[in-house]
Design an enzyme around this catalytic site. Sequence first.
Site, mmCIF file in Angstrom:
data_model
loop_
_atom_site.group_PDB
_atom_site.id
_atom_site.type_symbol
_atom_site.label_atom_id
_atom_site.label_comp_id
_atom_site.label_asym_id
_atom_site.label_seq_id
_atom_site.Cartn_x
_atom_site.Cartn_y
_atom_site.Cartn_z
ATOM 1 N N LYS A 113 0.865 -1.185 0.000
ATOM 2 C CA LYS A 113 0.000 0.000 0.000
ATOM 3 C C LYS A 113 0.899 1.232 0.000
ATOM 4 C CE LYS A 113 -3.741 1.992 2.792
ATOM 5 N NZ LYS A 113 -4.645 1.748 3.928
ATOM 6 N N ASP A 125 -1.566 10.417 -6.118
ATOM 7 C CA ASP A 125 -0.143 10.181 -6.377
ATOM 8 C C ASP A 125 0.272 8.723 -6.157
ATOM 9 O OD1 ASP A 125 -0.314 9.997 -3.646
ATOM 10 O OD2 ASP A 125 1.083 11.628 -3.195
ATOM 11 N N ARG A 176 0.356 -5.082 3.531
ATOM 12 C CA ARG A 176 -0.905 -5.484 4.166
ATOM 13 C C ARG A 176 -1.200 -6.939 3.832
ATOM 14 N NH1 ARG A 176 -6.078 -1.634 3.374
ATOM 15 N NH2 ARG A 176 -6.006 -2.252 1.191
ATOM 16 N N ARG A 183 -14.221 -7.207 -1.981
ATOM 17 C CA ARG A 183 -15.063 -6.289 -1.206
ATOM 18 C C ARG A 183 -16.474 -6.293 -1.766
ATOM 19 N NH1 ARG A 183 -10.817 -1.911 -1.084
ATOM 20 N NH2 ARG A 183 -9.064 -3.134 -1.834
ATOM 21 N N ASP A 252 -16.686 -0.099 -0.563
ATOM 22 C CA ASP A 252 -15.385 -0.604 -1.031
ATOM 23 C C ASP A 252 -14.477 -0.949 0.149
ATOM 24 O OD1 ASP A 252 -15.606 2.352 -0.902
ATOM 25 O OD2 ASP A 252 -13.434 2.252 -1.104
ATOM 26 N N ASP A 262 -8.831 -1.218 5.779
ATOM 27 C CA ASP A 262 -8.786 0.179 5.391
ATOM 28 C C ASP A 262 -8.840 1.084 6.619
ATOM 29 O OD1 ASP A 262 -8.510 2.227 3.546
ATOM 30 O OD2 ASP A 262 -9.559 1.003 2.078
HETATM 31 P P1 AMP Z 1 -9.949 4.882 0.644
HETATM 32 O O1 AMP Z 1 -10.530 6.144 1.165
HETATM 33 O O2 AMP Z 1 -8.580 4.572 1.189
HETATM 34 O O3 AMP Z 1 -10.883 3.725 0.757
HETATM 35 O O4 AMP Z 1 -9.687 5.116 -0.905
HETATM 36 C C1 AMP Z 1 -10.692 5.385 -1.823
HETATM 37 C C2 AMP Z 1 -10.141 5.336 -3.226
HETATM 38 O O5 AMP Z 1 -9.174 6.353 -3.416
HETATM 39 C C3 AMP Z 1 -9.458 4.039 -3.594
HETATM 40 O O6 AMP Z 1 -9.738 3.759 -4.943
HETATM 41 C C4 AMP Z 1 -8.004 4.351 -3.392
HETATM 42 O O7 AMP Z 1 -7.162 3.526 -4.161
HETATM 43 C C5 AMP Z 1 -7.948 5.798 -3.867
HETATM 44 N N1 AMP Z 1 -6.824 6.546 -3.265
HETATM 45 C C6 AMP Z 1 -6.704 6.940 -1.984
HETATM 46 N N2 AMP Z 1 -5.540 7.597 -1.799
HETATM 47 C C7 AMP Z 1 -4.902 7.610 -2.995
HETATM 48 C C8 AMP Z 1 -3.668 8.144 -3.470
HETATM 49 N N3 AMP Z 1 -2.812 8.791 -2.669
HETATM 50 N N4 AMP Z 1 -3.363 7.958 -4.777
HETATM 51 C C9 AMP Z 1 -4.192 7.294 -5.598
HETATM 52 N N5 AMP Z 1 -5.373 6.783 -5.230
HETATM 53 C C10 AMP Z 1 -5.735 6.935 -3.940
HETATM 54 MG MG MG Z 2 -10.533 1.809 0.548
#
Ligand code: AMP
Ligand code: MG
Length: 487
Positions: A113, A125, A176, A183, A252, A262
């Site tokens: 991750k 990013d 991880r 999911r 998700d 997460d």
């Molecule tokens: P999360 O809030 O961690 O469940 O992420 C929601 C979505 O945003 C997922 O598709 C993640 O892969 C994407 N995401 C979160 N942070 C980043 C990041 N820094 N760069 C690219 N995708 C991200």
């Molecule tokens: Mg997520």
Amino acid sequence: MSYQQFTNDFQFDLSYLKLPDLFYSRVTPTPVYDPQCFKLNTDLMEALNLTPSQADPLIHILAGNRIPESTTTIAQAYAGHQFGHFNMLGDGRAILLGEHLTQKQQRYDIQLKGSGQTPYSRRGDGRATLKAMLREYLISEAMHHLQIPTSRSLAVVKTGESVYREQVQEGAVLTRVMKSHLRVGTFEFASYFGTKEDLLMLSEYTLNRHFPMHISSDQAGLRLLEEVMQLQIQLVVHWMRVGFIHGVMNTDNTSISGETFDYGPCAFMNRYHPNTVFSSIDSNGRYAFGNQPRIIKWNLTRLAEALLPIIHEDKDTAVQIAQRTIDAFDALWDKEYRRMMLGKIGIAQEQPNDLQLVDELLQCMQLENADYTNTFAALYEDIEWDVHPLNTPSLKNWFEKWKQRVTQNEEGLATARIIMKQYNPVFIPRNHLVEQALDLATQGNFSLFDQLLTCLKTPYQYQDSYRSFLFPPNVEFELQYQTFCGT
Ligand code: AMP
Ligand code: MG
């Protein structure tokens, strides 16, 4: 130890490649500038039959700089409802290094991750901050030792690169480990963007991996829904038991394997109040402590909708069948939740009025701003408190009533104590301690971080040497404390 020996340790077998192409993208991690191992979970390495070592090559693998020859790396596609709104998502900053098979042939996803951009990164990013990855490491390990199903953390590797958030921060990659990263959102993805055949293949794959007893069922879609419902009810009941607030229960982030994962804006409740929210972006309290049961039902309803095409050919019939399953949620939830709450006050055999006793306790706690963990711990553990958690008029009153109830039989209190010890942790990762530990750890001082990790390996066992970890933060800290997805 040579590089070859390490790569041999990972027994990779990527079954996910059997799914149709739309479910993933072949992508490799983006190498990082200067990988340095910051934290390695040797207990978990052993449990996975990996050789513990701090040697350089392993760091390069866990940083994403070197891919073991035996594996293809992928980013998984998924969709999901975020705060109620449907979006196409996918691993935007995570890459599956492989599925590792232990000696007992248990399969675990090994995921990096923060390993760089993927086709699903949108404008992100693909990176993660050191502080957020250490936070996930600490809290996921604490959850594991609280005996709650969870993803685990094998390592945090510092990248030697900066990550730009509100401030410039150090970057890191977390490894991880999870039974799978399937999911609710993976099924929503299949249902929205795939064919019925794709959905069928995903469901077959999932049954094979997690619920093999239903492989040949002629109601496979329905069985899948029922199993996930059962696992998620058990999981969220655990969260309610220890005062855990996930903080971002989007579909998700709801796993099919029933594991907590997460770890973004999650936190532990100190003072009991069902409206407790710490996440800065959850301004409406959608994911508040007391809303978690309602939300998991909502998420399971999204899973049911996604599965409709394979529950029955006729849409109306499929809806009827799925609805019946979702309608069973409330009774199933009540049964598990009741059992757990009664366990927290030492009752194994329910009698009339016992639930009222639980309700009264929660009302008193809310009224008195009582600490959730310590109130229950004080019922059974002999600790020299500075201020006894039950020393308020309403709680004293409740305590007398409760004592009468549990001492109805001769061995009453002793038996109640044994039961309570199983349900009530003494130590939880208190938010203020986690923050202090992270601030120090990101500066290279792991003393508090390691003490917390050690203490939280036996959270049901009071130890005088960790007495200071018992106490909640002061009210000012509690009122201003916020958590972030910003990661
Ligand atoms: P999360 O809030 O961690 O469940 O992420 C929601 C979505 O945003 C997922 O598709 C993640 O892969 C994407 N995401 C979160 N942070 C980043 C990041 N820094 N760069 C690219 N995708 C991200
Ligand atoms: Mg997520």
